[in-house]
Structures are given as C-alpha cells and as structure tokens.
Write an enzyme that holds these catalytic residues in place. Structure first.
Site, PDB file in Angstrom:
ATOM      1  N   SER A  42      -0.943   4.311 -14.982  1.00 37.59           N
ATOM      2  CA  SER A  42      -1.730   4.028 -16.199  1.00 37.59           C
ATOM      3  C   SER A  42      -2.022   2.554 -16.464  1.00 37.59           C
ATOM      4  CB  SER A  42      -1.080   4.644 -17.447  1.00 37.59           C
ATOM      5  OG  SER A  42      -1.290   6.030 -17.480  1.00 37.59           O
ATOM      6  N   THR A  43      -1.625   1.644 -15.574  1.00 38.22           N
ATOM      7  CA  THR A  43      -1.831   0.208 -15.860  1.00 38.22           C
ATOM      8  C   THR A  43      -3.178  -0.322 -15.376  1.00 38.22           C
ATOM      9  OG1 THR A  43      -0.762  -0.540 -13.814  1.00 38.22           O
ATOM     10  CG2 THR A  43       0.648  -0.268 -15.768  1.00 38.22           C
ATOM     11  N   GLY A  44      -3.938   0.506 -14.695  1.00 42.28           N
ATOM     12  CA  GLY A  44      -5.262   0.089 -14.230  1.00 42.28           C
ATOM     13  C   GLY A  44      -6.317   0.406 -15.269  1.00 42.28           C
ATOM     14  N   ASP A  94       0.834  -1.190   0.000  1.00 45.80           N
ATOM     15  CA  ASP A  94       0.000   0.000   0.000  1.00 45.80           C
ATOM     16  C   ASP A  94       0.875   1.249   0.000  1.00 45.80           C
ATOM     17  OD1 ASP A  94      -1.740   2.089   0.582  1.00 45.80           O
ATOM     18  OD2 ASP A  94      -2.745   1.040   2.226  1.00 45.80           O
ATOM     19  N   ILE A  95       0.842   2.010  -1.085  1.00 46.33           N
ATOM     20  CA  ILE A  95       1.692   3.198  -1.227  1.00 46.33           C
ATOM     21  C   ILE A  95       1.389   4.249  -0.166  1.00 46.33           C
ATOM     22  CG2 ILE A  95       0.215   4.462  -2.866  1.00 46.33           C
ATOM     23  CD1 ILE A  95       2.880   5.106  -4.415  1.00 46.33           C
ATOM     24  N   ASN A 104      -6.188  11.824 -12.007  1.00 45.70           N
ATOM     25  CA  ASN A 104      -6.881  12.200 -13.230  1.00 45.70           C
ATOM     26  C   ASN A 104      -6.694  13.705 -13.417  1.00 45.70           C
ATOM     27  OD1 ASN A 104      -9.102  13.640 -11.876  1.00 45.70           O
ATOM     28  ND2 ASN A 104      -9.767  11.605 -11.240  1.00 45.70           N
ATOM     29  N   VAL A 118      -5.441   4.029  -7.019  1.00 44.70           N
ATOM     30  CA  VAL A 118      -4.414   4.700  -6.221  1.00 44.70           C
ATOM     31  C   VAL A 118      -4.869   6.117  -5.861  1.00 44.70           C
ATOM     32  CG1 VAL A 118      -2.051   5.617  -6.271  1.00 44.70           C
ATOM     33  CG2 VAL A 118      -2.517   3.359  -7.187  1.00 44.70           C
ATOM     34  N   ASP A 119      -5.450   6.809  -6.820  1.00 44.07           N
ATOM     35  CA  ASP A 119      -5.898   8.188  -6.615  1.00 44.07           C
ATOM     36  C   ASP A 119      -6.865   8.276  -5.434  1.00 44.07           C
ATOM     37  OD1 ASP A 119      -6.219  10.915  -7.098  1.00 44.07           O
ATOM     38  OD2 ASP A 119      -7.506  10.640  -8.837  1.00 44.07           O
ATOM     39  N   TYR A 121      -6.752   2.879 -17.066  1.00 39.38           N
ATOM     40  CA  TYR A 121      -6.261   3.544 -18.278  1.00 39.38           C
ATOM     41  C   TYR A 121      -5.729   2.552 -19.308  1.00 39.38           C
ATOM     42  CZ  TYR A 121      -6.771   8.254 -16.271  1.00 39.38           C
ATOM     43  OH  TYR A 121      -7.267   9.429 -15.747  1.00 39.38           O
TER      44      TYR A 121
END
Length: 179
Positions: A124-126, A13-14, A27, A36-37, A128
């Site tokens: 961007s790997t989710g 978890d970041i 975004n 994550v956002d 997006y």
C-alpha cells in the site's frame, strides 16, 4: 515456540527471491496491474493469472485486507499470496487495521500451506498512498506478533524496491529482538 523466526530486509526484486511464498500487493480484481502486482504477474507467467481468474469466478475477487494463494508459476517461489492493501484516505477509515490484516492473513495462508519462508513487499505504500513510516510500523509490529504464534514460518523477508522504504524499515527492525 521451538524455533525463532529470522527477519531479513533486502533491497531488490521480490520476483527473484528463493522463498516458499512471495506476497503480491494485488488489486481486488486479481488481474494484475502496475508496481509489484504487474512485476509478479509478468515474471510468474500465465498460470498465476489463470488461477486468479478461477478465484474470481468462485469468490468474486479479493477484498481489502484479505488474501488468496496461487502457484508461483515461473517464479522461484512455490506460491504467490495475493493480498489487497488499503488505499490511504487520511487514516480515519480503518486503514491501519486493514493493512495489519493483509500481513496477518498472508502469514496465516503461508503457515496453512507449510511455507517456511515468506517475502513481503511494501504493501500500500505506492499508488495506494499509505504513508511509508506508518506502513512500516504496522508491518513490523504485525509480523513480529504473528511469528510468535507459529513454528511453521522460519524466515520473513521484507523486500524494498526503493531506498526510502528500505531506510524506514531498517529503523523499525533495529528496535526488535528477532533478527
């Protein structure tokens, strides 16, 4: 450069990391969202959103590939660097360059704010849709090239929420000498 930057890879978890700055895969509205956002905005509390609103009022949001910085709010990190990754549209629309810009601009903001450590999610790997292997290659190549140009950043952490990204990044990181 006088120091050698260490690159780490963790699965977790970041929002829990003890680093100077965490990068948010934001975004363009900077108002929070999913993935994550959303996690960063929830864990960091309202001060992050307040600062994002001020940034939006001044500049109208954040464009793809660009980055802005706010307080870390309630996070262990002092700062959150918000960057807007590209939506994958097949690879012929400059997506790799835009993704590299996300990493470069985030690292530049970190260095400009005297951050010695920075943590990146898989930008961007989710939702997006950026292919995870292509994204990992861009991330590792861009970060390793950038850190050779600065003495400020001493540690970069790639933080993976899922096992697939973790394994892909592990393979790319195994091929570099800065670890």
């Amino acid at each position: 450069m006088a120091i050698e930057t260490k690159i780490d890879l963790v699965k977790g978890d970041i929002t829990k990391l003890q680093v100077d700055a965490v990068v948010n895969a934001a975004n363009s509205s900077l108002m929070g969202g999913g993935g994550v956002d959303g996690a960063i905005h929830r864990a960091g509390g309202p001060s992050i959103l307040e600062e994002c609103r001020k940034i939006v009022a001044m500049r109208g949001g954040c464009k793809t590939g660009h980055a802005v910085i706010t307080t870390g709010g309630n996070l262990p990190a002092e700062f959150v660097i918000h960057t807007v990754g590209p939506v994958w549209k097949g690879g012929g629309n400059g997506e790799e360059k835009s993704l590299a810009d996300c990493y470069r601009n985030s690292l530049s903001l970190a260095a400009d704010n005297a951050c010695k450590s920075i943590a990146f999610p898989n930008i961007s790997t989710g939702i997006y849709g950026f292919p995870k292997d292509k994204a990992a290659k861009v991330a590792v190549e861009t970060v390793t090239a950038f850190i050779k140009t600065t003495d400020t950043i001493e540690k970069v952490v790639f933080v993976c929420f899922d096992q697939e990204n973790f394994e892909i990044l592990s393979r790319f990181l195994a091929n570099i000498s800065i670890r």
